[in-house]
Write an enzyme that holds these catalytic residues in place. Structure first.
Site, PDB file in Angstrom:
ATOM      1  CG  HIS A   6      37.611  48.275  46.559  1.00  0.00           C
ATOM      2  ND1 HIS A   6      36.560  47.186  46.687  1.00  0.00           N
ATOM      3  CD2 HIS A   6      39.009  47.371  46.008  1.00  0.00           C
ATOM      4  CE1 HIS A   6      37.570  46.297  47.353  1.00  0.00           C
ATOM      5  NE2 HIS A   6      38.577  46.573  46.874  1.00  0.00           N
ATOM      6  CG  HIS A   8      42.914  44.995  44.966  1.00  0.00           C
ATOM      7  ND1 HIS A   8      43.158  45.398  45.900  1.00  0.00           N
ATOM      8  CD2 HIS A   8      41.507  44.093  45.531  1.00  0.00           C
ATOM      9  CE1 HIS A   8      41.959  45.019  47.122  1.00  0.00           C
ATOM     10  NE2 HIS A   8      41.322  44.350  46.811  1.00  0.00           N
ATOM     11  NE  ARG A  71      47.208  38.363  43.527  1.00  0.00           N
ATOM     12  CZ  ARG A  71      46.633  36.959  43.623  1.00  0.00           C
ATOM     13  NH1 ARG A  71      45.487  36.644  44.190  1.00  0.00           N
ATOM     14  NH2 ARG A  71      48.046  36.320  44.251  1.00  0.00           N
ATOM     15  CB  ALA A  72      41.974  41.805  48.147  1.00  0.00           C
ATOM     16  CG  HIS A 178      39.244  43.416  50.833  1.00  0.00           C
ATOM     17  ND1 HIS A 178      38.817  42.581  50.567  1.00  0.00           N
ATOM     18  CD2 HIS A 178      38.863  43.864  49.526  1.00  0.00           C
ATOM     19  CE1 HIS A 178      38.895  42.299  49.188  1.00  0.00           C
ATOM     20  NE2 HIS A 178      38.873  43.330  48.632  1.00  0.00           N
ATOM     21  CE1 TYR A 194      38.396  38.177  48.628  1.00  0.00           C
ATOM     22  CE2 TYR A 194      38.082  40.119  47.044  1.00  0.00           C
ATOM     23  CZ  TYR A 194      38.705  38.824  47.350  1.00  0.00           C
ATOM     24  OH  TYR A 194      40.042  39.151  47.052  1.00  0.00           O
ATOM     25  CG  HIS A 223      33.362  42.950  47.951  1.00  0.00           C
ATOM     26  ND1 HIS A 223      33.890  42.839  48.800  1.00  0.00           N
ATOM     27  CD2 HIS A 223      34.101  43.061  46.738  1.00  0.00           C
ATOM     28  CE1 HIS A 223      34.972  42.868  48.788  1.00  0.00           C
ATOM     29  NE2 HIS A 223      35.942  42.821  47.144  1.00  0.00           N
ATOM     30  CD  GLU A 283      37.879  44.031  44.183  1.00  0.00           C
ATOM     31  OE1 GLU A 283      36.373  43.797  44.779  1.00  0.00           O
ATOM     32  OE2 GLU A 283      38.732  43.170  44.888  1.00  0.00           O
TER      33      GLU A 283
END
Lengths: 349, 349
Positions: A6, A8, A71-72, A178, A194, A223, A283
């Site tokens: 995970h 980004h 990028r989420a 996500h 999130y 997460h 992350e």
């Protein structure tokens, strides 16, 4: 091999956000005809943004490989329409591809999809196929709420999503569930939206027969699974009350990452979720930057928490840190085999 | 004294749901003039619904007192308009009052409020005052999402809520932040919407200066605080990143209940949340009914989990099981003093 599933590209070169700004401006002022600036970025710029950030931290922490996606919070599927989302997604994924080409040993690609509120996710298939078959990506991110905070599209378990799931199964790529940014003032994006998305998705899976329809479909809930492991007893009880199969029946299809930023949380996760269903992740340069004054280390240095769990059997630690990712992201294994970094198929990592 | 701060009248006599059905029918068919059936219930009926249920379990588990409120899923504030909500709320609260009058040693009242989407919570003040001053209730439940799943009203920290908060402070009653049913097919009510509401509220508190404006305002976040304790490191890090004060500064105002239905979850809660901020609760005959085959006991028998935590200091256990509730629900203390069950004010429980 230690695999962070995970990551980004939160440090992408400015040209990407400049393209996005141009897109937004065009939506607001359709009559103002500024030419499409594209995303003009040199290899050196990409190297700069990574060498000083993700790649540096990866090396410092002894991580071998990161599954790397746009990028989420930037996916922002609510912006404009499906065409807006498509152009934006293509640029984001192309940049991931370039980063992966520059650091093929450090990164493997995971794509964003051109979702759009009210639009069938079937529209994501061409981009998914392009990313997987042409660019060699190993997974995708799915936003369970393309409205970014109002949840007016159907649940993940609705047939609305089936065309995309069918293609995922065909390509043998998993999806991380996500959410993106939040337009809803009730939901802080990394502090509520999130985690709520994670919790919501898991309960949708409990309620449905999705995995009867797609026995090999795989989702990673990031997460640490939102609220789920902390409420594992609640979910076991709810499934039982509702006459649904026990949680174990979801465990061929649903996985949790380790983006939980303190020791007690990681220990709970490792204690309640089956060891085959936990994938190392941190992350980095993500939701929670900075050093925890209680430990003197970065909040997101999750490998440190995992290594500090004394009672974890070495073979479980190995699975969590990499073995499970190789199983769940099956294209990753092929990729590593092709790179000569793993022995040919069938043998263990 | 062992105080369960989270119980709902989930077994209320049929006449209550019949009144609700009449209300719903009138909303759908405004021209069909069925007379208002009211809520005609005898004391014996109330006794029946409680003796065989909440009161029986209370006795079996050795709980002295339950803070008792109307069924949370039944509040359904999205139904009709403010007048609908007001009539429904009054009946629900009146029934709680009658239950409390029949079992004054076992129950203390907590009220539902006549919230309605888009309507100022100031409209809840008369019912809150009636319940506290006339009926002797000790707290209230606030639904952070009166739309029941679409979250289009302002966050709890918006001035929209201030008139109600001002009155809560004046009356010295805390609120449990408790969502109701979910009209949104994305959110299972007890498996997603409840926990999401808890998580969301906590992050709203982190983001705002609400408790600078109301230093004595108190909220209980139920269901163990949703995802919050599991992600305590994330929240500490987010507060730090955002330049917000550390979480400790919220601890005069924000409390967590123990409705977490397995041993590892309870242990995490007790490990990370300060001992003054955890209030025993079980929500019996609530979200998760039934026996956990792994333990042979009910999922919701949370006292058992707390008692099984070997490392918990006896004075912390005492606070969690009752002392903290007496501090947070200050009117409860006065009530118990008046009943002669606690020594006069100022002395410890």
């Amino acid at each position: 091999m230690i695999i962070d599933c995970h990551g980004h590209y939160t440090t992408a070169p400015k040209a990407l956000s400049q393209f996005r700004a141009w897109q937004m401006d065009r939506l607001k002022n359709p009559d103002r005809l500024q030419p499409d600036p594209g995303v003009a970025v040199s290899d050196d710029e990409i190297r700069d943004t990574l060498e000083n950030n993700q790649i540096r931290i990866q090396r410092e922490r002894g991580v071998d490989l990161t599954l790397f996606s746009p990028r989420a919070g930037g996916m922002a599927h609510h912006v404009g329409d499906a065409k807006t989302s498509e152009a934006w997604t293509r640029h984001c994924n192309d940049l991931i591809h370039r980063a992966v080409m520059l650091y093929p040993d450090n990164l493997a690609g995971v794509c964003q999809l051109p979702q759009s509120p009210g639009v069938s996710p079937a529209n994501c298939i061409p981009e998914l196929v392009r990313c997987v078959e042409e660019l060699g990506f190993v997974g995708c991110n799915i936003n369970p709420d393309p409205t970014d905070g109002y949840w007016t599209d159907p649940p993940l378990t609705h047939r609305h999503w089936y065309p995309l799931f069918k293609k995922m199964v065909e390509l043998d790529v998993p999806a991380m569930v996500h959410t993106s940014c939040s337009c809803n003032p009730n939901f802080h994006f990394t502090g509520a939206h999130y985690l709520n998305g994670d919790t919501t998705a898991f309960m949708q899976f409990i309620e449905s027969d999705l995995f009867r329809d797609f026995p090999t479909l795989k989702f990673i809930i990031p997460h640490g699974g939102g609220a789920v492991p902390y409420h594992w007893g609640r979910y076991r009880g709810l499934a039982q009350n509702m006459g649904r199969p026990p949680l174990e029946t979801l465990m061929n299809n649903v996985f949790f990452d380790t983006c939980v930023y303190h020791q007690p949380g990681i220990e709970l996760l490792l204690r309640v979720v089956p060891p085959d269903n936990i994938l190392f992740a941190s992350e980095i340069i993500g939701a929670v930057k900075g050093v925890d004054p209680q430990t003197g280390f970065n909040y997101d240095d999750t490998k440190r928490y995992i290594n500090a769990v004394q009672w974890l059997e070495p073979e479980v630690r190995e699975k969590v840190l990499g073995g499970n990712a190789l199983r769940v992201y099956s294209r990753l294994r092929s990729r590593l085999e092709a790179q000569g970094r793993l022995p040919a198929s069938g043998e263990s990592s």
